[in-house]
Each structure stands twice: as structure tokens, then as C-alpha cells.
Scaffold this motif. Structure first.
Motif, PDB file in Angstrom:
ATOM      1  N   LYS A  13      36.798  72.586 -37.158  1.00  0.00           N
ATOM      2  CA  LYS A  13      37.866  73.497 -36.739  1.00  0.00           C
ATOM      3  C   LYS A  13      38.017  73.467 -35.225  1.00  0.00           C
ATOM      4  N   GLU A  17      41.334  72.173 -33.136  1.00  0.00           N
ATOM      5  CA  GLU A  17      42.033  73.041 -32.180  1.00  0.00           C
ATOM      6  C   GLU A  17      42.184  72.351 -30.825  1.00  0.00           C
ATOM      7  N   GLN A  20      44.894  69.755 -31.197  1.00  0.00           N
ATOM      8  CA  GLN A  20      46.206  70.394 -31.268  1.00  0.00           C
ATOM      9  C   GLN A  20      46.692  70.778 -29.872  1.00  0.00           C
ATOM     10  N   GLU A  21      45.792  71.312 -29.057  1.00  0.00           N
ATOM     11  CA  GLU A  21      46.155  71.670 -27.681  1.00  0.00           C
ATOM     12  C   GLU A  21      46.518  70.433 -26.861  1.00  0.00           C
TER      13      GLU A  21
END
Length: 135
Positions: A13, A17, A20-21
């Protein structure tokens, strides 16, 4: 698709993240970012699409599956643009696609000749199978 990457343990996870950033910073979609940075293989992505869409993943298209008569039922331009291929699979005719999330349906004339979309395959392997059949 991100949740599928976590569920199938492709990424944690926290890693997802971060990716994704980074994708957002580079103005890229997550999948494109992961592909450009070679953080995910074509095979992993195809398997993730299959999982996300509750479709069966087909690893290999055999000669027996790739029937030239089936290929003739679908316009060549459509096969190449959509990276799809009709095959014989488990006593049915199915349409294999590389990305079911970016799939343009066939018009009614061709749809009536094929079973619904039900399988996912790596784009390069679908294209390779189409080329093998000399179309």
C-alpha cells in the motif's frame, strides 16, 4: 487497478501510494507511469486487468485456439487497433483482449458472430498471435 496491485502483492500500500504521487507529479496515469518506469511487467498488468474485471487470464494462445476462420470474422483494422483476437477456448469462441478497460465493442454485425469478451492477454502476445496467423 491500484487495489488489485495491493491485493495481488505486486505493490505494498505504501509503495503504491508513492507511485501514485510520482505519477501525479509527472502528469501520468498510474499504469502508464508504472510501465514507463518499468515497475510492472506486461504480464503482471494483464493479470491485474483480468482480476479487476473478473475475467480469465490466458497465458498462451496455442495454434489450435487461433483459428484463421475466426480471425476472418473480424476486421483486421479492429484486431490491430484494439489488440484483440477471437479464439476457440473451452468449447466456445471468445475474444481475447489486452486491456478490457479500453475495449471498443464490435458493431452488431460482428458481435453476433462472437461470444462476449471473457479473457485477458498481454498486448505483445496478442499482437504476436495475430501476426503468426499471417493477417
Amino acid at each position: 487497478i491500484g487495489q488489485v496491485f495491493i491485493d495481488t502483492e505486486i505493490f505494498s500500500k505504501n509503495d503504491l501510494e508513492q507511485h501514485q504521487e510520482a505519477a501525479k507529479t509527472e502528469n501520468l496515469g498510474l499504469v502508464r507511469y508504472l510501465q514507463e518506469k518499468t515497475l510492472i511487467t506486461e504480464e503482471q498488468l494483464a493479470q491485474a486487468y483480468a482480476t479487476q474485471n473478473e475475467l480469465e487470464y490466458i497465458k498462451v494462445i496455442t495454434e489450435e485456439m487461433a483459428d484463421p476462420l475466426l480471425l476472418a470474422k473480424v476486421p483486421l483494422k479492429f484486431l490491430k487497433q484494439q489488440t484483440v483476437m477471437p479464439i476457440r477456448y473451452k468449447s466456445s469462441t471468445v475474444l481475447v483482449t489486452a486491456n478490457p478497460n479500453d475495449f471498443q465493442p464490435l458493431d452488431d454485425n460482428y458481435s453476433s458472430r462472437l461470444s462476449p469478451l471473457c479473457s485477458v492477454k498481454c498486448p505483445s502476445k496478442v499482437a504476436q498471435s495475430i501476426r503468426k496467423k499471417n493477417i
